[in-house]
Design a protein around this motif. Structure first.
Motif, PDB file in Angstrom:
ATOM      1  N   ALA A  56       0.824  -1.207   0.000  1.00  0.00           N
ATOM      2  CA  ALA A  56       0.000   0.000   0.000  1.00  0.00           C
ATOM      3  C   ALA A  56       0.860   1.259   0.000  1.00  0.00           C
ATOM      4  N   PHE A  57       0.439   2.249  -0.789  1.00  0.00           N
ATOM      5  CA  PHE A  57       1.119   3.548  -0.783  1.00  0.00           C
ATOM      6  C   PHE A  57       0.173   4.662  -0.333  1.00  0.00           C
ATOM      7  N   GLY A  58      -1.057   4.324  -0.065  1.00  0.00           N
ATOM      8  CA  GLY A  58      -2.052   5.299   0.370  1.00  0.00           C
ATOM      9  C   GLY A  58      -3.409   4.630   0.390  1.00  0.00           C
ATOM     10  N   ASP A  59      -4.453   5.449   0.481  1.00  0.00           N
ATOM     11  CA  ASP A  59      -5.790   4.889   0.423  1.00  0.00           C
ATOM     12  C   ASP A  59      -6.761   5.890  -0.173  1.00  0.00           C
ATOM     13  N   VAL A  60      -7.892   5.357  -0.575  1.00  0.00           N
ATOM     14  CA  VAL A  60      -8.943   6.165  -1.176  1.00  0.00           C
ATOM     15  C   VAL A  60     -10.241   5.839  -0.426  1.00  0.00           C
ATOM     16  N   GLU A  61     -10.961   6.892  -0.068  1.00  0.00           N
ATOM     17  CA  GLU A  61     -12.215   6.716   0.658  1.00  0.00           C
ATOM     18  C   GLU A  61     -13.370   7.122  -0.240  1.00  0.00           C
ATOM     19  N   SER A  62     -14.357   6.236  -0.301  1.00  0.00           N
ATOM     20  CA  SER A  62     -15.560   6.522  -1.080  1.00  0.00           C
ATOM     21  C   SER A  62     -16.753   6.483  -0.141  1.00  0.00           C
ATOM     22  N   VAL A  63     -17.921   6.741  -0.684  1.00  0.00           N
ATOM     23  CA  VAL A  63     -19.130   6.660   0.125  1.00  0.00           C
ATOM     24  C   VAL A  63     -19.397   5.219   0.556  1.00  0.00           C
ATOM     25  N   LYS A  64     -18.763   4.247  -0.102  1.00  0.00           N
ATOM     26  CA  LYS A  64     -18.976   2.832   0.211  1.00  0.00           C
ATOM     27  C   LYS A  64     -17.941   2.270   1.179  1.00  0.00           C
ATOM     28  N   ALA A  65     -16.658   2.660   1.031  1.00  0.00           N
ATOM     29  CA  ALA A  65     -15.587   2.011   1.791  1.00  0.00           C
ATOM     30  C   ALA A  65     -14.284   2.790   1.691  1.00  0.00           C
TER      31      ALA A  65
END
Length: 127
Positions: A56-65
């Motif tokens: 992992a180099f980061g993360d992305v947040e959506s309305v789902k997860a």
């Protein structure tokens, strides 16, 4: 689903565009952004940070997860698309225009799939 022929793809749904200067741009695929839904936040590394293929180099947040961003290549972060920090929805608007990181000293790109291989991979996952 859009899958540009000139890009390479990973099983974790990131794309790589190899540039003439030996660097590479990394982002998430149209398939990934569609699965995530509306993206509301992106957490990216700092310039100069190492990235390791498969980690992992980061993360992305959506309305789902919240989903990890898995580096499809190794190297060092040469630049971060800071525009995404203020406007993460740009990923939904155009996944292949919204690169996340630029990587130098690229390694591990031999493990990536062509557009046709990636489309076949997605089809095999849907069975």
């Amino acid at each position: 689903m859009i899958t540009p022929e000139e890009l390479l793809y990973s099983e974790s749904h990131e794309w790589v565009k190899l540039l003439d200067d030996g660097t590479a741009l990394v982002g998430i695929t149209d398939f990934a952004q569609d699965e995530l839904g509306d993206i509301v936040f992106v957490n990216l590394p700092m310039e100069g940070d190492p990235v390791v293929a498969g980690e992992a180099f980061g993360d992305v947040e959506s309305v789902k997860a919240v989903s990890d961003l898995v580096s499809p290549i190794g190297g060092t972060v040469a630049a971060v698309n800071e525009e995404l920090l203020d406007a993460p929805q740009l990923i939904n608007e155009g996944a292949y225009d919204a690169w996340m990181i630029k990587v130098e000293s690229v390694t591990g790109d031999d493990q990536l799939m062509s557009a046709a291989e990636y489309e076949a991979f997605i089809a095999s996952q849907e069975d």
